[in-house]
Design a protein around this motif. Structure first.
Motif, PDB file in Angstrom:
ATOM      1  N   MET A   1       0.848  -1.196   0.000  1.00  0.00           N
ATOM      2  CA  MET A   1       0.000   0.000   0.000  1.00  0.00           C
ATOM      3  C   MET A   1       0.882   1.244   0.000  1.00  0.00           C
ATOM      4  O   MET A   1       1.831   1.352   0.777  1.00  0.00           O
ATOM      5  CB  MET A   1      -0.921   0.011   1.221  1.00  0.00           C
ATOM      6  CG  MET A   1      -1.890   1.196   1.254  1.00  0.00           C
ATOM      7  SD  MET A   1      -3.035   1.054   2.639  1.00  0.00           S
ATOM      8  CE  MET A   1      -3.991   2.529   2.390  1.00  0.00           C
ATOM      9  N   THR A   2       0.588   2.212  -0.869  1.00  0.00           N
ATOM     10  CA  THR A   2       1.396   3.404  -0.994  1.00  0.00           C
ATOM     11  C   THR A   2       1.018   4.439   0.050  1.00  0.00           C
ATOM     12  O   THR A   2      -0.159   4.711   0.269  1.00  0.00           O
ATOM     13  CB  THR A   2       1.221   4.019  -2.391  1.00  0.00           C
ATOM     14  OG1 THR A   2       1.576   3.047  -3.362  1.00  0.00           O
ATOM     15  CG2 THR A   2       2.124   5.232  -2.559  1.00  0.00           C
ATOM     16  N   ASN A   3       2.002   4.954   0.711  1.00  0.00           N
ATOM     17  CA  ASN A   3       1.775   6.034   1.678  1.00  0.00           C
ATOM     18  C   ASN A   3       1.431   7.299   0.911  1.00  0.00           C
ATOM     19  O   ASN A   3       2.218   7.767   0.084  1.00  0.00           O
ATOM     20  CB  ASN A   3       3.035   6.243   2.519  1.00  0.00           C
ATOM     21  CG  ASN A   3       2.809   7.250   3.625  1.00  0.00           C
ATOM     22  OD1 ASN A   3       1.893   8.054   3.565  1.00  0.00           O
ATOM     23  ND2 ASN A   3       3.655   7.193   4.646  1.00  0.00           N
ATOM     24  N   SER A   4       0.266   7.878   1.164  1.00  0.00           N
ATOM     25  CA  SER A   4      -0.192   9.038   0.401  1.00  0.00           C
ATOM     26  C   SER A   4       0.687  10.261   0.616  1.00  0.00           C
ATOM     27  O   SER A   4       0.649  11.202  -0.166  1.00  0.00           O
ATOM     28  CB  SER A   4      -1.641   9.374   0.771  1.00  0.00           C
ATOM     29  OG  SER A   4      -1.725   9.694   2.144  1.00  0.00           O
ATOM     30  N   THR A   5       1.478  10.234   1.701  1.00  0.00           N
ATOM     31  CA  THR A   5       2.334  11.390   1.973  1.00  0.00           C
ATOM     32  C   THR A   5       3.735  11.243   1.378  1.00  0.00           C
ATOM     33  O   THR A   5       4.532  12.173   1.452  1.00  0.00           O
ATOM     34  CB  THR A   5       2.466  11.612   3.491  1.00  0.00           C
ATOM     35  OG1 THR A   5       3.097  10.469   4.075  1.00  0.00           O
ATOM     36  CG2 THR A   5       1.103  11.830   4.122  1.00  0.00           C
ATOM     37  N   SER A   6       4.032  10.071   0.818  1.00  0.00           N
ATOM     38  CA  SER A   6       5.370   9.865   0.266  1.00  0.00           C
ATOM     39  C   SER A   6       5.462  10.498  -1.121  1.00  0.00           C
ATOM     40  O   SER A   6       4.468  10.608  -1.840  1.00  0.00           O
ATOM     41  CB  SER A   6       5.674   8.363   0.167  1.00  0.00           C
ATOM     42  OG  SER A   6       4.765   7.731  -0.724  1.00  0.00           O
ATOM     43  N   GLN A   8       5.794  10.995  -4.958  1.00  0.00           N
ATOM     44  CA  GLN A   8       5.403  10.120  -6.058  1.00  0.00           C
ATOM     45  C   GLN A   8       5.789  10.742  -7.388  1.00  0.00           C
ATOM     46  O   GLN A   8       5.687  11.954  -7.579  1.00  0.00           O
ATOM     47  CB  GLN A   8       3.886   9.859  -6.025  1.00  0.00           C
ATOM     48  CG  GLN A   8       3.420   9.134  -4.772  1.00  0.00           C
ATOM     49  CD  GLN A   8       1.939   8.831  -4.821  1.00  0.00           C
ATOM     50  OE1 GLN A   8       1.411   8.523  -5.881  1.00  0.00           O
ATOM     51  NE2 GLN A   8       1.282   8.920  -3.678  1.00  0.00           N
ATOM     52  N   ILE A   9       6.281   9.911  -8.293  1.00  0.00           N
ATOM     53  CA  ILE A   9       6.595  10.316  -9.651  1.00  0.00           C
ATOM     54  C   ILE A   9       5.906   9.349 -10.588  1.00  0.00           C
ATOM     55  O   ILE A   9       5.963   8.129 -10.410  1.00  0.00           O
ATOM     56  CB  ILE A   9       8.120  10.301  -9.906  1.00  0.00           C
ATOM     57  CG1 ILE A   9       8.829  11.258  -8.949  1.00  0.00           C
ATOM     58  CG2 ILE A   9       8.435  10.672 -11.343  1.00  0.00           C
ATOM     59  CD1 ILE A   9      10.331  11.234  -9.050  1.00  0.00           C
ATOM     60  N   SER A  10       5.237   9.870 -11.586  1.00  0.00           N
ATOM     61  CA  SER A  10       4.526   9.035 -12.533  1.00  0.00           C
ATOM     62  C   SER A  10       5.484   8.080 -13.224  1.00  0.00           C
ATOM     63  O   SER A  10       6.620   8.425 -13.564  1.00  0.00           O
ATOM     64  CB  SER A  10       3.828   9.904 -13.587  1.00  0.00           C
ATOM     65  OG  SER A  10       3.309   9.108 -14.628  1.00  0.00           O
ATOM     66  N   ALA A  11       5.045   6.850 -13.429  1.00  0.00           N
ATOM     67  CA  ALA A  11       5.853   5.848 -14.119  1.00  0.00           C
ATOM     68  C   ALA A  11       5.802   6.020 -15.629  1.00  0.00           C
ATOM     69  O   ALA A  11       6.535   5.359 -16.358  1.00  0.00           O
ATOM     70  CB  ALA A  11       5.367   4.450 -13.745  1.00  0.00           C
ATOM     71  N   ASN A  12       4.928   6.919 -16.096  1.00  0.00           N
ATOM     72  CA  ASN A  12       4.811   7.142 -17.537  1.00  0.00           C
ATOM     73  C   ASN A  12       6.010   7.932 -18.054  1.00  0.00           C
ATOM     74  O   ASN A  12       6.678   8.644 -17.293  1.00  0.00           O
ATOM     75  CB  ASN A  12       3.524   7.919 -17.840  1.00  0.00           C
ATOM     76  CG  ASN A  12       2.282   7.128 -17.444  1.00  0.00           C
ATOM     77  OD1 ASN A  12       2.237   5.915 -17.606  1.00  0.00           O
ATOM     78  ND2 ASN A  12       1.289   7.824 -16.907  1.00  0.00           N
ATOM     79  N   PRO A  13       6.288   7.843 -19.362  1.00  0.00           N
ATOM     80  CA  PRO A  13       7.374   8.654 -19.930  1.00  0.00           C
ATOM     81  C   PRO A  13       7.107  10.134 -19.704  1.00  0.00           C
ATOM     82  O   PRO A  13       5.947  10.558 -19.654  1.00  0.00           O
ATOM     83  CB  PRO A  13       7.324   8.306 -21.429  1.00  0.00           C
ATOM     84  CG  PRO A  13       6.645   6.983 -21.493  1.00  0.00           C
ATOM     85  CD  PRO A  13       5.660   6.970 -20.366  1.00  0.00           C
ATOM     86  N   PRO A  14       8.146  10.937 -19.531  1.00  0.00           N
ATOM     87  CA  PRO A  14       7.929  12.361 -19.264  1.00  0.00           C
ATOM     88  C   PRO A  14       7.265  13.061 -20.435  1.00  0.00           C
ATOM     89  O   PRO A  14       7.505  12.731 -21.599  1.00  0.00           O
ATOM     90  CB  PRO A  14       9.345  12.901 -19.045  1.00  0.00           C
ATOM     91  CG  PRO A  14      10.233  11.921 -19.741  1.00  0.00           C
ATOM     92  CD  PRO A  14       9.566  10.592 -19.592  1.00  0.00           C
ATOM     93  N   LEU A  15       6.403  14.017 -20.120  1.00  0.00           N
ATOM     94  CA  LEU A  15       5.798  14.866 -21.136  1.00  0.00           C
ATOM     95  C   LEU A  15       6.687  16.087 -21.326  1.00  0.00           C
ATOM     96  O   LEU A  15       7.534  16.397 -20.492  1.00  0.00           O
ATOM     97  CB  LEU A  15       4.397  15.291 -20.701  1.00  0.00           C
ATOM     98  CG  LEU A  15       3.388  14.163 -20.478  1.00  0.00           C
ATOM     99  CD1 LEU A  15       2.082  14.731 -19.933  1.00  0.00           C
ATOM    100  CD2 LEU A  15       3.133  13.397 -21.762  1.00  0.00           C
ATOM    101  N   PHE A  16       6.487  16.797 -22.430  1.00  0.00           N
ATOM    102  CA  PHE A  16       7.304  17.975 -22.710  1.00  0.00           C
ATOM    103  C   PHE A  16       6.401  19.190 -22.844  1.00  0.00           C
ATOM    104  O   PHE A  16       5.398  19.160 -23.552  1.00  0.00           O
ATOM    105  CB  PHE A  16       8.128  17.779 -23.991  1.00  0.00           C
ATOM    106  CG  PHE A  16       9.170  16.702 -23.861  1.00  0.00           C
ATOM    107  CD1 PHE A  16      10.396  16.990 -23.289  1.00  0.00           C
ATOM    108  CD2 PHE A  16       8.913  15.412 -24.280  1.00  0.00           C
ATOM    109  CE1 PHE A  16      11.363  16.013 -23.150  1.00  0.00           C
ATOM    110  CE2 PHE A  16       9.860  14.423 -24.140  1.00  0.00           C
ATOM    111  CZ  PHE A  16      11.099  14.720 -23.580  1.00  0.00           C
TER     112      PHE A  16
END
Length: 358
Positions: A1-6, A8-16
């Motif tokens: 379970m992910t801690n909501s306060t930690s 986070q970076i999207s796992a998707n490729p970066p947008l420009f």
């Protein structure tokens, strides 16, 4: 379970982010860079910047070109160490400074391009602020000098067991903050851009006179900066051109903070012409490293002639710094000329920006 306060970076490729970009010019440079008909890319939301810089480039070309001179170049990282007392701190740091060859031997293990040029220090209480200055080839050098410092710190602590580590960065670098030390000791490329404009060219292209520009420069750039409490800064809007140039060429845009600490100088020559210069002591640019692999960046660096694989390390970056300085110079000259004429500045913005949203 992910801690909501930690974090986070999207796992998707970066947008420009899409920023409008146009090439302006043509630029004619002489001095440390010699080139005719150079078109310079600028990425900006402030569309009047393009014709303004182009006007400065056009009048300078008619006057024979912008003379560009690289006065110095170095990248810095300051580290923070602690001693039991100020006497021992001073003794240690003077001994460290005398061991330049030993320090460079450690630096050489971190990079084949990093070369230790000099060190400076400040002792505050029992704290040692040690400023390390390097040449970094074609890289802007942020990571290179930090990596070198990371190698030096354990070596220093082993050599001087009374010292303790406090931080890899001591704010005496100074990175992305307004300071006096960068202008005095240098950080990045120190570039001077200058031209002498015949009176008739001022009147024809800039719609003003040498006397009007010099008068405004004194009252705005110099006195206005004093009134505002500006620090080693006497310019109109150097940050505008540097940001557009940095975004177009894959630079760390936050470096406009110290990069914008530029100083204009203007005078009427004995012949009645205009001498105008912009001095930029803190231009931090590189042609290799993070951000330079993007397709549009590589295209722009090629367009500027700054990705030549057949030149010595550092040549491409110095050329890029000269072009960045010349771009800032053109924007400065054009804006100051515009501001000598009541209403011209706002009229340009209304014509080029507000008209599109009417």
């Amino acid at each position: 379970m992910t801690n909501s306060t930690s974090p986070q970076i999207s796992a998707n490729p970066p947008l420009f982010a899409a920023v409008p970009m146009q090439s302006v010019g043509p630029f004619k440079l002489i001095g440390d860079v010699v080139v005719d008909d150079l078109m310079v890319p600028l990425a900006t939301y402030e569309s009047p910047l393009w014709p303004s810089v182009a006007r400065g480039a056009r009048v300078a070309a008619h006057a024979g070109g912008i003379r560009v001179t690289v006065v110095d170049e170095r990248m810095t990282r300051s580290i923070l160490l602690q001693a039991p007392h100020a006497g021992l701190a001073t003794e240690c740091v003077r001994h460290i400074q005398a061991r330049h060859a030993d320090l460079q031997a450690v630096v050489a293990k971190s990079s084949r391009f990093a070369q230790l040029l000099d060190t400076h220090f400040q002792v505050v209480g029992n704290l040692i602020y040690l400023r390390l200055e390097f040449s970094t080839g074609d890289a802007s050098g942020h990571n290179m000098v930090t990596h070198a410092a990371d190698q030096l710190i354990p070596w220093l602590l082993a050599q001087y067991p009374h010292l303790q580590y406090v931080s890899i960065s001591a704010n005496y670098c100074t990175d992305k903050k307004v300071s006096a030390v960068n202008g005095i000791l240098g950080r990045g490329k120190y570039v001077v851009c200058e031209v002498t404009l015949p009176r008739k060219l001022c009147q024809r292209f800039l719609k003003t006179t040498p006397e009007a520009i010099v008068d405004l420069h004194i009252k705005k750039d110099l006195l206005g900066s004093i009134v505002s409490g500006g620090l080693r800064s006497a310019n109109a809007h150097v940050a505008n051109m540097l940001l557009g140039f940095y975004l177009a060429t894959g630079q760390d845009a936050a470096n406009i903070v110290e990069g914008s600490q530029a100083i204009n100088h203007a005078e009427v020559t004995p012949q009645g012409d205009l001498y105008f210069s912009t001095t930029l002591p803190n231009l931090i640019v590189g042609t290799v490293g993070n951000g330079k692999g993007l397709d549009f960046v590589r295209h722009n660096l090629t367009q500027l002639g700054c990705d030549n694989p057949d030149v010595a390390p550092g040549v491409n970056a110095r050329r890029l710094a000269c072009i960045a300085g010349a771009t800032a110079f053109c924007g400065e000259l054009s804006l100051l000329a515009a501001q000598t004429n009541p209403g011209e500045l706002m009229a340009a913005h209304i014509k080029l920006e507000r008209a599109h949203h009417a």
